[in-house]
Design an enzyme around this catalytic site. Structure first.
Site, PDB file in Angstrom:
ATOM      1  N   GLU A 292      97.116 -56.699  32.645  1.00  0.00           N
ATOM      2  CA  GLU A 292      96.467 -57.170  31.406  1.00  0.00           C
ATOM      3  C   GLU A 292      97.433 -58.013  30.582  1.00  0.00           C
ATOM      4  O   GLU A 292      97.035 -58.994  29.953  1.00  0.00           O
ATOM      5  CB  GLU A 292      95.965 -55.986  30.572  1.00  0.00           C
ATOM      6  N   TRP A 295      97.296 -61.333  32.109  1.00  0.00           N
ATOM      7  CA  TRP A 295      96.106 -62.074  31.645  1.00  0.00           C
ATOM      8  C   TRP A 295      96.401 -62.730  30.300  1.00  0.00           C
ATOM      9  O   TRP A 295      96.029 -63.857  30.019  1.00  0.00           O
ATOM     10  CB  TRP A 295      94.895 -61.131  31.455  1.00  0.00           C
ATOM     11  N   TRP A 324      72.147 -75.334  26.713  1.00  0.00           N
ATOM     12  CA  TRP A 324      72.160 -74.109  25.892  1.00  0.00           C
ATOM     13  C   TRP A 324      70.985 -74.130  24.923  1.00  0.00           C
ATOM     14  O   TRP A 324      70.602 -75.188  24.431  1.00  0.00           O
ATOM     15  CB  TRP A 324      73.477 -74.008  25.106  1.00  0.00           C
ATOM     16  N   ASN A 359      87.123 -53.914  25.745  1.00  0.00           N
ATOM     17  CA  ASN A 359      87.143 -55.084  26.629  1.00  0.00           C
ATOM     18  C   ASN A 359      85.910 -55.211  27.521  1.00  0.00           C
ATOM     19  O   ASN A 359      85.319 -56.275  27.643  1.00  0.00           O
ATOM     20  CB  ASN A 359      88.408 -55.068  27.491  1.00  0.00           C
ATOM     21  N   TRP A 377      78.277 -70.549  24.345  1.00  0.00           N
ATOM     22  CA  TRP A 377      79.415 -69.632  24.242  1.00  0.00           C
ATOM     23  C   TRP A 377      80.258 -69.903  22.996  1.00  0.00           C
ATOM     24  O   TRP A 377      80.901 -68.999  22.457  1.00  0.00           O
ATOM     25  CB  TRP A 377      80.296 -69.716  25.498  1.00  0.00           C
ATOM     26  N   TRP A 400      85.664 -65.903  26.532  1.00  0.00           N
ATOM     27  CA  TRP A 400      84.325 -66.494  26.395  1.00  0.00           C
ATOM     28  C   TRP A 400      84.038 -67.462  27.528  1.00  0.00           C
ATOM     29  O   TRP A 400      82.934 -67.460  28.098  1.00  0.00           O
ATOM     30  CB  TRP A 400      84.155 -67.160  25.024  1.00  0.00           C
TER      31      TRP A 400
HETATM   32  C1  LIG Z   1      84.742 -62.500  25.288  1.00  0.00           C
HETATM   33  C2  LIG Z   1      86.131 -61.910  25.112  1.00  0.00           C
HETATM   34  C3  LIG Z   1      86.842 -62.177  23.941  1.00  0.00           C
HETATM   35  C4  LIG Z   1      88.142 -61.657  23.760  1.00  0.00           C
HETATM   36  N1  LIG Z   1      88.821 -61.945  22.597  1.00  0.00           N
HETATM   37  C5  LIG Z   1      90.096 -61.481  22.428  1.00  0.00           C
HETATM   38  C6  LIG Z   1      90.836 -61.782  21.255  1.00  0.00           C
HETATM   39  O1  LIG Z   1      90.392 -62.531  20.360  1.00  0.00           O
HETATM   40  N2  LIG Z   1      92.074 -61.233  21.136  1.00  0.00           N
HETATM   41  C7  LIG Z   1      92.633 -60.432  22.102  1.00  0.00           C
HETATM   42  O2  LIG Z   1      93.762 -59.954  21.939  1.00  0.00           O
HETATM   43  N3  LIG Z   1      91.958 -60.164  23.231  1.00  0.00           N
HETATM   44  C8  LIG Z   1      90.721 -60.637  23.425  1.00  0.00           C
HETATM   45  N4  LIG Z   1      90.032 -60.329  24.577  1.00  0.00           N
HETATM   46  C9  LIG Z   1      90.711 -59.561  25.634  1.00  0.00           C
HETATM   47  C10 LIG Z   1      90.542 -58.032  25.579  1.00  0.00           C
HETATM   48  O3  LIG Z   1      89.208 -57.695  25.425  1.00  0.00           O
HETATM   49  C11 LIG Z   1      91.368 -57.378  24.474  1.00  0.00           C
HETATM   50  O4  LIG Z   1      92.697 -57.868  24.502  1.00  0.00           O
HETATM   51  C12 LIG Z   1      91.400 -55.858  24.648  1.00  0.00           C
HETATM   52  O5  LIG Z   1      90.111 -55.338  24.594  1.00  0.00           O
HETATM   53  C13 LIG Z   1      92.265 -55.248  23.571  1.00  0.00           C
HETATM   54  O6  LIG Z   1      92.265 -53.864  23.645  1.00  0.00           O
HETATM   55  P1  LIG Z   1      93.599 -53.046  23.986  1.00  0.00           P
HETATM   56  O7  LIG Z   1      94.708 -53.510  23.109  1.00  0.00           O
HETATM   57  O8  LIG Z   1      93.265 -51.610  23.961  1.00  0.00           O
HETATM   58  O9  LIG Z   1      93.885 -53.574  25.456  1.00  0.00           O
HETATM   59  P2  LIG Z   1      94.637 -52.938  26.717  1.00  0.00           P
HETATM   60  O10 LIG Z   1      93.611 -52.755  27.764  1.00  0.00           O
HETATM   61  O11 LIG Z   1      95.479 -51.806  26.363  1.00  0.00           O
HETATM   62  O12 LIG Z   1      95.546 -54.181  27.189  1.00  0.00           O
HETATM   63  C14 LIG Z   1      96.867 -54.401  26.667  1.00  0.00           C
HETATM   64  C15 LIG Z   1      96.985 -55.769  26.064  1.00  0.00           C
HETATM   65  O13 LIG Z   1      96.798 -56.776  27.058  1.00  0.00           O
HETATM   66  C16 LIG Z   1      96.143 -57.901  26.492  1.00  0.00           C
HETATM   67  N5  LIG Z   1      94.868 -58.103  27.191  1.00  0.00           N
HETATM   68  C17 LIG Z   1      94.084 -57.161  27.742  1.00  0.00           C
HETATM   69  N6  LIG Z   1      93.018 -57.729  28.354  1.00  0.00           N
HETATM   70  C18 LIG Z   1      93.137 -59.054  28.154  1.00  0.00           C
HETATM   71  C19 LIG Z   1      92.358 -60.182  28.545  1.00  0.00           C
HETATM   72  N7  LIG Z   1      91.243 -60.058  29.266  1.00  0.00           N
HETATM   73  N8  LIG Z   1      92.757 -61.402  28.150  1.00  0.00           N
HETATM   74  C20 LIG Z   1      93.890 -61.563  27.435  1.00  0.00           C
HETATM   75  N9  LIG Z   1      94.672 -60.541  27.048  1.00  0.00           N
HETATM   76  C21 LIG Z   1      94.300 -59.305  27.407  1.00  0.00           C
HETATM   77  C22 LIG Z   1      95.891 -57.585  25.030  1.00  0.00           C
HETATM   78  O14 LIG Z   1      96.921 -58.159  24.266  1.00  0.00           O
HETATM   79  C23 LIG Z   1      95.936 -56.070  25.007  1.00  0.00           C
HETATM   80  O15 LIG Z   1      96.308 -55.551  23.753  1.00  0.00           O
HETATM   81  C24 LIG Z   1      88.733 -60.855  24.781  1.00  0.00           C
HETATM   82  C25 LIG Z   1      88.003 -60.596  25.942  1.00  0.00           C
HETATM   83  C26 LIG Z   1      86.720 -61.115  26.110  1.00  0.00           C
HETATM   84  C27 LIG Z   1      85.972 -60.817  27.377  1.00  0.00           C
END
Ligand SMILES: Cc1cc2nc3c(=O)[nH]c(=O)nc-3n(C[C@H](O)[C@H](O)[C@H](O)COP(=O)(O)OP(=O)(O)OC[C@H]3O[C@@H](n4cnc5c(N)ncnc54)[C@H](O)[C@@H]3O)c2cc1C
Length: 488
Positions: A292, A295, A324, A359, A377, A400
């Site tokens: 993650e 990512w 759209w 997520n 989107w 997105w």
């Molecule tokens: C449509 C959509 C919009 C999103 N918008 C954002 C946003 O504005 N800001 C944001 O930080 N994340 C975003 N995410 C990614 C992800 O959903 C969140 O980072 C995550 O839910 C945060 O929860 P956590 O800290 O418990 O994550 P954990 O699962 O504990 O992951 C650890 C860290 O990894 C990073 N991470 C995890 N998944 C992703 C991912 N798919 N993409 C990029 N980084 C990731 C985050 O910094 C997160 O805090 C988005 C995902 C989607 C599908």
């Protein structure tokens, strides 16, 4: 103020912490005095849709930074500007007034921020002020992860493979605290705003009970998630098993802290490796969590390598012709959690209530908006930014575009999540739905995902099957019209 000349100005942005802050650390090293500055830009807040919860989170971080920097004799100056064009002259004036001979800052990657920083760099050159930019927001800087032809990756798995090779062979250790400065360098003529006046007239939303501010909180949350010594339980080791179930706290909840920069991704990676006996491989929970973080780096790199994404453009150009739908009414139902699809409504209400969304649900609601309602989107991206406390351009745009099948490594257009199936799979007992949609609390585990007519709860606003079919047809004809090489 005898030794106040020769100080370094550190411009804080999305890096609101003392520990492991490269710009601050290196500025403080010579112990010749440091002045920190934060600039709030009204135009950027509007243009980049910085939400009220996130703005208040920034405000609370600045209050703590003001206190903690002060203890190290580093004064914090708070400035507010209407437009980014005035930032270079404001910073130069401050540097000259306070005897700062150099400017340090950590990089930000979206195009507006890069343009702003180029203008600042130019102004520094003109006035003979040295400046230095550090990479801090990512574990590996943009441009570093390239394929054999020196090109950027568009597919995550290939990016990750190369990222792991590079990161595991040259992992940088996090920096510690910045050095304490001599007391006589710790004053400035004018501190600008106070943390409480800096945000006057801006909408703020205090979510401090859910999201307390500060790097101490962030580090404690990181430790709780990664260090079994605290609760005799290591959440990170179970991450792979629990991360997809929104009713459980299976994820770290660190995203707001990473977004505002009170925590660095290097600190996260280090803690994850420590939980795995300093190994990159072994425990699948740790490996998945590190993925993650990759990512996160990936989407930051995409922002630099494909800057059109910062200009509201899809990464795959042909998808910009997708027809759209425009419906403010439908968009409003989605935003308010009034769609008649319980898991969507629970997720959208979680976003509104807490400034955060799980997520898996972010993907589910994004697919629903783009593939079932066929709403652009960009409308969803903007709504998320306005609500999220962890709003981050790169991750949000990446998420997105992935969900809408317009971006890098996007979900193939024909693989559309069915929200009811997702609900049955990832909230099998309906616990999460019950938490946010009390109208359905009395329904059984079986009924709750697709409720019978229930008083106070709307009927589904769209036929999931028919809308899915229509979207696939539209994407299919779009792809057949696209010049080869443009298609996903
Ligand atoms: C449509 C959509 C919009 C999103 N918008 C954002 C946003 O504005 N800001 C944001 O930080 N994340 C975003 N995410 C990614 C992800 O959903 C969140 O980072 C995550 O839910 C945060 O929860 P956590 O800290 O418990 O994550 P954990 O699962 O504990 O992951 C650890 C860290 O990894 C990073 N991470 C995890 N998944 C992703 C991912 N798919 N993409 C990029 N980084 C990731 C985050 O910094 C997160 O805090 C988005 C995902 C989607 C599908």
């Amino acid at each position: 103020m005898t030794s106040a000349r020769g100080r370094t100005l550190v411009w804080l942005r999305n890096d609101l912490r003392l520990r492991d802050n490269p710009a601050l650390f290196h500025a403080a090293e010579p112990r010749c005095g440091v002045v920190a500055v934060y600039v709030l830009c009204e135009q950027f807040i509007k243009q980049h849709i910085t939400g009220a919860a996130r703005l208040d989170f920034i405000r609370r971080h600045l209050e703590l930074l003001n206190r903690d920097l002060g203890k190290r004799h580093i004064p914090l100056v708070l400035l507010r500007v209407a437009k980014p064009d005035s930032i270079p002259s404001k910073l130069l004036k401050l540097a000259q007034k306070e005897g700062c001979e150099q400017l340090f800052f950590n990089a930000e990657y979206p195009v507006d921020e890069l343009a702003r920083d180029r203008a600042v760099a130019e102004a520094c050159r003109r006035e003979g002020i040295r400046f230095k930019r550090f990479h801090d927001r990512v574990i590996l800087p943009p441009g570093k992860v390239r394929n054999g032809q020196g090109e950027p990756y568009q597919v995550f798995t290939a990016f990750k493979r190369r990222w792991l090779e590079l990161a595991s062979s040259q992992l940088a250790q996090p920096h510690g605290l910045p050095a304490r400065q001599p007391e006589e360098t710790g004053e400035v003529k004018d501190r600008g705003h106070r943390p409480d006046t800096l945000f006057t007239d801006l909408a703020l939303r205090d979510l401090s009970s859910l999201w307390p501010a500060g790097e101490d909180v962030a580090l404690k949350r990181l430790k709780t998630f990664t260090d079994g010594a605290i609760h005799d339980y290591n959440a990170i080791l179970d991450y792979k098993k629990t991360r997809d179930f929104p009713a459980q706290s299976g994820t770290s909840l660190l995203s707001p802290y990473l977004a505002v920069g009170s925590l660095s991704p290097r600190q996260c990676l280090n803690a994850a490796l420590a939980a795995n006996g300093e190994n990159w491989q072994g425990d699948e929970g740790v490996e998945t969590w590190i993925s993650e973080l990759v990512w996160r780096d990936f989407y930051q790199h995409v922002t630099v390598d494909f800057p059109q994404v910062c200009r509201h453009k899809p990464l795959q150009p042909h998808t910009d012709r997708f027809p759209w739908r425009s419906s403010d009414e439908d968009l409003d139902c989605w935003q308010q959690g009034d769609t008649g699809i319980p898991i969507i409504d629970a997720a959208m209400r979680q976003l509104k209530d807490t400034g955060w969304m799980h997520n898996r649900l972010r993907m589910v609601v994004a697919m629903f908006l783009t593939k079932n309602l066929r709403i652009d989107w960009r409308k969803g991206e903007a709504w998320f930014m306005s609500q999220l406390i962890d709003g981050d351009f790169a991750a949000n745009n990446g998420g997105w575009q992935w969900s809408a099948s317009t971006g890098t490594d996007a979900a193939p257009y024909f693989r559309i999540f069915n929200p009811v199936t997702q609900s049955e799979r990832f909230d099998p007992k309906g616990e999460f739905i019950r938490r946010y949609v009390p109208e359905l609390a009395g329904l059984s585990e079986k009924e709750i995902h697709q409720p019978p007519p229930t008083k106070g709860y709307p009927e589904p606003m769209v036929d999931l099957k028919a809308s899915r079919k229509k979207t696939i047809e539209l994407f299919k004809s779009l792809n057949s019209e696209a010049p080869s090489g443009e298609r996903s």
